[in-house]
Write a protein that holds these residues in place. Structure first.
Motif, mmCIF file in Angstrom:
data_model
loop_
_atom_site.group_PDB
_atom_site.id
_atom_site.type_symbol
_atom_site.label_atom_id
_atom_site.label_comp_id
_atom_site.label_asym_id
_atom_site.label_seq_id
_atom_site.Cartn_x
_atom_site.Cartn_y
_atom_site.Cartn_z
ATOM 1 N N MET A 1 0.909 -1.221 -0.052
ATOM 2 C CA MET A 1 0.006 -0.040 -0.045
ATOM 3 C C MET A 1 0.596 1.375 0.044
ATOM 4 O O MET A 1 0.367 2.271 -0.333
ATOM 5 C CB MET A 1 -0.943 -0.095 1.161
ATOM 6 N N PHE A 2 2.197 1.010 0.179
ATOM 7 C CA PHE A 2 2.965 2.332 0.109
ATOM 8 C C PHE A 2 3.814 2.446 -1.164
ATOM 9 O O PHE A 2 3.898 1.497 -1.934
ATOM 10 C CB PHE A 2 4.078 2.219 1.283
ATOM 11 N N ASN A 3 3.738 3.612 -1.634
ATOM 12 C CA ASN A 3 4.870 3.985 -2.879
ATOM 13 C C ASN A 3 6.349 4.011 -2.572
ATOM 14 O O ASN A 3 6.765 4.949 -2.079
ATOM 15 C CB ASN A 3 4.395 5.086 -3.462
ATOM 16 N N PRO B 1 4.983 7.432 1.083
ATOM 17 C CA PRO B 1 3.614 7.764 1.270
ATOM 18 C C PRO B 1 2.756 6.665 0.638
ATOM 19 O O PRO B 1 3.179 5.613 0.021
ATOM 20 C CB PRO B 1 3.420 8.896 0.205
ATOM 21 N N MET B 2 1.579 6.740 1.089
ATOM 22 C CA MET B 2 0.532 5.868 0.787
ATOM 23 C C MET B 2 0.052 6.071 -0.715
ATOM 24 O O MET B 2 0.104 6.914 -1.027
ATOM 25 C CB MET B 2 -0.891 5.963 1.558
ATOM 26 N N ILE B 3 -0.025 4.923 -1.442
ATOM 27 C CA ILE B 3 -0.329 5.008 -2.707
ATOM 28 C C ILE B 3 -1.624 5.539 -3.217
ATOM 29 O O ILE B 3 -1.694 6.387 -4.123
ATOM 30 C CB ILE B 3 -0.478 3.231 -3.342
ATOM 31 N N ASP B 4 -2.612 5.456 -2.296
ATOM 32 C CA ASP B 4 -3.838 6.065 -2.413
ATOM 33 C C ASP B 4 -3.831 7.414 -2.011
ATOM 34 O O ASP B 4 -4.954 7.978 -2.202
ATOM 35 C CB ASP B 4 -5.031 5.314 -1.778
ATOM 36 N N GLY B 5 -2.853 8.252 -1.636
ATOM 37 C CA GLY B 5 -2.892 9.500 -1.251
ATOM 38 C C GLY B 5 -3.292 9.914 0.161
ATOM 39 O O GLY B 5 -3.403 10.973 0.482
ATOM 40 N N SER B 6 -3.914 8.960 0.963
ATOM 41 C CA SER B 6 -4.314 9.440 2.361
ATOM 42 C C SER B 6 -2.945 9.573 3.019
ATOM 43 O O SER B 6 -2.029 9.428 2.739
ATOM 44 C CB SER B 6 -5.033 7.836 2.947
ATOM 45 N N ASN B 7 -3.430 10.098 4.371
ATOM 46 C CA ASN B 7 -2.498 10.733 5.333
ATOM 47 C C ASN B 7 -1.720 9.584 5.972
ATOM 48 O O ASN B 7 -1.913 9.491 7.200
ATOM 49 C CB ASN B 7 -3.294 11.727 6.190
ATOM 50 N N GLY B 8 -0.780 8.966 5.365
ATOM 51 C CA GLY B 8 -0.103 7.862 6.147
ATOM 52 C C GLY B 8 1.099 7.710 5.364
ATOM 53 O O GLY B 8 1.235 7.958 4.130
ATOM 54 N N GLY B 9 2.040 6.679 5.815
ATOM 55 C CA GLY B 9 3.114 6.290 5.130
ATOM 56 C C GLY B 9 3.985 5.058 6.013
ATOM 57 O O GLY B 9 3.734 4.780 6.884
ATOM 58 N N LEU B 10 5.181 4.774 5.339
ATOM 59 C CA LEU B 10 5.933 3.735 5.786
ATOM 60 C C LEU B 10 7.273 4.506 6.134
ATOM 61 O O LEU B 10 7.870 5.288 5.506
ATOM 62 C CB LEU B 10 6.259 2.682 4.833
ATOM 63 N N GLU C 1 -3.318 15.340 10.850
ATOM 64 C CA GLU C 1 -2.672 13.987 11.460
ATOM 65 C C GLU C 1 -2.313 13.027 10.473
ATOM 66 O O GLU C 1 -3.041 12.635 9.417
ATOM 67 C CB GLU C 1 -3.496 13.430 12.656
ATOM 68 N N TRP C 2 -1.211 12.725 10.513
ATOM 69 C CA TRP C 2 -0.693 11.452 9.639
ATOM 70 C C TRP C 2 -0.272 10.379 10.482
ATOM 71 O O TRP C 2 0.304 10.332 11.560
ATOM 72 C CB TRP C 2 0.579 11.922 8.991
ATOM 73 N N SER C 3 -0.449 9.048 10.091
ATOM 74 C CA SER C 3 -0.046 7.800 10.723
ATOM 75 C C SER C 3 1.041 7.344 9.770
ATOM 76 O O SER C 3 1.090 7.018 8.717
ATOM 77 C CB SER C 3 -1.088 6.937 10.791
ATOM 78 N N ILE C 4 2.375 7.227 10.476
ATOM 79 C CA ILE C 4 3.452 6.506 9.776
ATOM 80 C C ILE C 4 3.681 5.195 10.472
ATOM 81 O O ILE C 4 3.998 5.354 11.904
ATOM 82 C CB ILE C 4 4.686 7.687 10.182
ATOM 83 N N GLU C 5 3.676 4.223 9.557
ATOM 84 C CA GLU C 5 3.931 2.736 10.206
ATOM 85 C C GLU C 5 5.577 2.341 10.172
ATOM 86 O O GLU C 5 6.483 2.989 9.175
ATOM 87 C CB GLU C 5 3.116 2.039 9.255
ATOM 88 N N GLY C 6 5.868 1.970 11.320
ATOM 89 C CA GLY C 6 7.287 1.574 11.404
ATOM 90 C C GLY C 6 7.234 0.021 11.352
ATOM 91 O O GLY C 6 6.256 -0.924 11.024
ATOM 92 N N ILE C 7 8.488 -0.699 12.049
ATOM 93 C CA ILE C 7 8.666 -2.101 11.593
ATOM 94 C C ILE C 7 8.560 -2.510 13.222
ATOM 95 O O ILE C 7 7.973 -1.863 14.283
ATOM 96 C CB ILE C 7 10.013 -2.383 11.300
ATOM 97 N N GLY C 8 8.530 -3.878 13.534
ATOM 98 C CA GLY C 8 8.561 -4.468 14.828
ATOM 99 C C GLY C 8 9.354 -4.094 16.167
ATOM 100 O O GLY C 8 10.655 -3.439 15.548
ATOM 101 N N ILE C 9 8.898 -3.874 17.162
ATOM 102 C CA ILE C 9 9.694 -3.450 18.269
ATOM 103 C C ILE C 9 10.839 -4.275 18.532
ATOM 104 O O ILE C 9 11.859 -3.909 18.906
ATOM 105 C CB ILE C 9 8.569 -3.285 19.615
ATOM 106 N N ASN C 10 10.786 -5.645 18.363
ATOM 107 C CA ASN C 10 11.960 -6.490 18.628
ATOM 108 C C ASN C 10 13.283 -5.854 17.681
ATOM 109 O O ASN C 10 14.300 -5.875 18.336
ATOM 110 C CB ASN C 10 11.930 -7.799 18.440
#
Length: 145
Positions: A47-49, A118-127, A85-94
């Protein structure tokens, strides 16, 4: 597929030729079937570009140190001079813990420069890719070129 395996198991169980080895094979197949479905349930990063890198100034609203992935909620000033507000996803805590991250790596109110796919669909989020703090501290990947 699962229903076929169960029918085969019942047939073998009711048969006089039923053996422990055959039952073990069927149970193993059923277990492998469910393990495969569990692995496929984990989402991908499709889902991320990954061909685009967005870099922006932001204020940290919240840092969610949780499995299966951390989340950084950030506030970004948009073109209308309003906070979004944007939501940014990260990797696992370990993995992050082994890289030196801690549950307090980001604190509400921190001012950062953040880079993400960023998100492919343009929404407020990313990796998440990287973040640079006002004091020069860097988390993730950062290129100052």
């Amino acid at each position: 597929m699962a229903s076929q395996l169960i029918k085969l198991f019942i047939k073998m169980h009711t048969s006089r030729k039923s053996t422990i080895t055959a039952k073990i094979k069927i149970i193993t197949l059923i277990v492998l079937f469910f393990i495969n479905h569990a692995l496929n349930a984990h989402h991908s990063s499709a889902m991320f570009n990954k061909n685009e890198l967005k870099i922006t100034q932001a204020e940290v609203k919240e840092f969610q140190w949780a499995n299966p992935h951390v989340w950084i909620q950030i506030l970004v000033i948009n073109d209308n001079n309003q906070k979004e507000e944007w939501s940014i996803e990260g990797i696992g805590i370990n993995t992050l813990f082994r890289r030196g991250w801690r549950p307090n790596s980001f604190k509400a109110g921190d001012l950062i420069e953040i880079s993400f796919n960023p998100m492919i669909d343009g929404s407020n989020g990313g990796l998440f890719v990287g973040a640079k703090f006002d004091d020069g501290k860097i988390l993730g990947k950062w290129n100052d070129e």
